[in-house]
Design a protein around this motif. Sequence first.
Motif, short mmCIF file in Angstrom:
data_model
loop_
_atom_site.label_atom_id
_atom_site.label_comp_id
_atom_site.label_asym_id
_atom_site.label_seq_id
_atom_site.Cartn_x
_atom_site.Cartn_y
_atom_site.Cartn_z
N SER A 147 0.84 -1.19 0.00
CA SER A 147 0.00 0.00 0.00
C SER A 147 0.88 1.25 0.00
O SER A 147 1.88 1.31 0.71
N ALA A 148 0.51 2.22 -0.83
CA ALA A 148 1.20 3.50 -0.88
C ALA A 148 0.27 4.53 -1.50
O ALA A 148 -0.68 4.18 -2.21
N GLU A 149 0.54 5.79 -1.24
CA GLU A 149 -0.28 6.85 -1.82
C GLU A 149 -0.20 6.83 -3.34
O GLU A 149 -1.20 7.00 -4.03
N HIS A 150 0.99 6.61 -3.87
CA HIS A 150 1.19 6.49 -5.32
C HIS A 150 1.97 5.21 -5.58
O HIS A 150 3.06 5.02 -5.05
N GLY A 151 1.42 4.35 -6.39
CA GLY A 151 2.14 3.14 -6.76
C GLY A 151 2.24 2.11 -5.67
O GLY A 151 3.33 1.77 -5.24
N GLY A 152 1.10 1.60 -5.22
CA GLY A 152 1.12 0.54 -4.21
C GLY A 152 1.89 -0.67 -4.69
O GLY A 152 2.60 -1.32 -3.93
N GLY A 153 1.77 -0.97 -5.98
CA GLY A 153 2.53 -2.07 -6.55
C GLY A 153 3.96 -1.68 -6.82
O GLY A 153 4.90 -2.38 -6.47
N MET A 154 4.13 -0.53 -7.46
CA MET A 154 5.47 -0.05 -7.79
C MET A 154 5.37 1.42 -8.19
O MET A 154 4.41 1.83 -8.81
N TYR A 155 6.38 2.17 -7.85
CA TYR A 155 6.46 3.58 -8.22
C TYR A 155 7.58 3.71 -9.23
O TYR A 155 8.74 3.40 -8.93
N ILE A 177 4.23 -11.05 -11.47
CA ILE A 177 2.87 -10.77 -11.00
C ILE A 177 2.91 -9.48 -10.17
O ILE A 177 3.68 -9.39 -9.21
N VAL A 178 2.10 -8.51 -10.56
CA VAL A 178 1.87 -7.29 -9.76
C VAL A 178 0.36 -7.24 -9.56
O VAL A 178 -0.38 -6.84 -10.46
N LEU A 179 -0.11 -7.68 -8.39
CA LEU A 179 -1.54 -7.87 -8.16
C LEU A 179 -1.85 -7.80 -6.68
O LEU A 179 -1.06 -8.24 -5.86
N GLY A 180 -3.01 -7.26 -6.32
CA GLY A 180 -3.44 -7.24 -4.93
C GLY A 180 -2.79 -6.15 -4.11
O GLY A 180 -2.63 -6.28 -2.89
N ASN A 181 -2.41 -5.06 -4.75
CA ASN A 181 -1.83 -3.90 -4.07
C ASN A 181 -2.87 -2.78 -4.02
O ASN A 181 -3.91 -2.87 -4.68
N SER A 182 -2.61 -1.72 -3.27
CA SER A 182 -3.58 -0.62 -3.19
C SER A 182 -3.76 0.05 -4.55
O SER A 182 -4.80 0.64 -4.83
N ILE A 192 6.79 0.99 -18.62
CA ILE A 192 7.14 -0.41 -18.79
C ILE A 192 7.59 -0.60 -20.23
O ILE A 192 6.88 -0.27 -21.17
N ASP A 193 8.79 -1.13 -20.39
CA ASP A 193 9.37 -1.34 -21.71
C ASP A 193 8.47 -2.27 -22.54
O ASP A 193 7.91 -3.24 -22.02
N ALA A 194 8.36 -1.96 -23.82
CA ALA A 194 7.52 -2.74 -24.72
C ALA A 194 7.98 -4.19 -24.84
O ALA A 194 7.20 -5.07 -25.21
N ALA A 195 9.24 -4.48 -24.52
CA ALA A 195 9.75 -5.85 -24.59
C ALA A 195 9.25 -6.72 -23.43
O ALA A 195 9.38 -7.94 -23.47
N SER A 196 8.66 -6.11 -22.41
CA SER A 196 8.14 -6.87 -21.27
C SER A 196 7.09 -7.85 -21.76
O SER A 196 6.33 -7.55 -22.67
N ALA A 197 7.06 -9.03 -21.11
CA ALA A 197 6.12 -10.05 -21.59
C ALA A 197 5.79 -11.06 -20.49
O ALA A 197 6.53 -11.22 -19.53
N ASN A 198 4.67 -11.72 -20.68
CA ASN A 198 4.22 -12.81 -19.82
C ASN A 198 4.10 -12.38 -18.37
O ASN A 198 4.68 -12.98 -17.47
N ASN A 199 3.29 -11.34 -18.15
CA ASN A 199 3.08 -10.81 -16.81
C ASN A 199 1.59 -10.80 -16.47
O ASN A 199 0.76 -10.78 -17.36
N LEU A 200 1.30 -10.79 -15.19
CA LEU A 200 -0.06 -10.59 -14.70
C LEU A 200 -0.02 -9.29 -13.91
O LEU A 200 0.54 -9.23 -12.82
N LEU A 201 -0.58 -8.23 -14.52
CA LEU A 201 -0.51 -6.90 -13.92
C LEU A 201 -1.87 -6.47 -13.39
O LEU A 201 -2.90 -6.88 -13.89
N GLN A 202 -1.83 -5.61 -12.41
CA GLN A 202 -3.03 -5.16 -11.71
C GLN A 202 -3.80 -4.13 -12.53
O GLN A 202 -4.09 -3.05 -12.07
#
Length: 170
Positions: free
Chosen positions: A16-24, A36-41, A58-68
């Motif tokens: 949990s964070a004010e900005h970017g609970g998963g990542m800033y 996996i970036v899931l279940g964050n504020s 997020i770089d366009a080359a990123s692949a095979n992720n489960l994002l929130q």
Amino acid sequence: NASFPILTNVTISGNSAEHGGGMYNASSSLKLYNTIVLGNSSGIYDLVNNTYDNQGGIDAASANNLLQNDTSLAANLIFVSPIAPGSAPTIDGNYRLLPNPLVDNAGDNSFIPADDTTAIAGNPRIAKTTVDLGAYEFQFPTVQPDAAGILYVDSAAALDANGSSWDKAL
């Protein structure tokens, strides 16, 4: 700022964070693989675009992720015992994977570094044919009938059971 982080087979959840609970993300070129970036504020916050869309930065080359970015997907469908973001900070929670086709065998083996042969719990990084998403690799329980060959099954059984008795029913 202006860094180039690469995250492979990572789980980010229950934060949990004010900005970017998963990542800033503040102007980095972020690469995510089998993550996996899931279940964050909130998901991944991109400072440059002032968005939570999980795509900015997020770089366009990123692949095979489960994002929130799919708010209908609940963390309790993916993880054994996730914590609510409002409970952070805590060391509670169990982020081992449940059997779910969104994460099970959903990664790409080519993104795994050659020396990464073990998942976070000490199990093989690839349990079947293809790596799972996140830090854990789903492990099927070892089936062990009792001496008479009886296998005990219970729909409410724990995930660490082996079927050798009613106490250890699958």
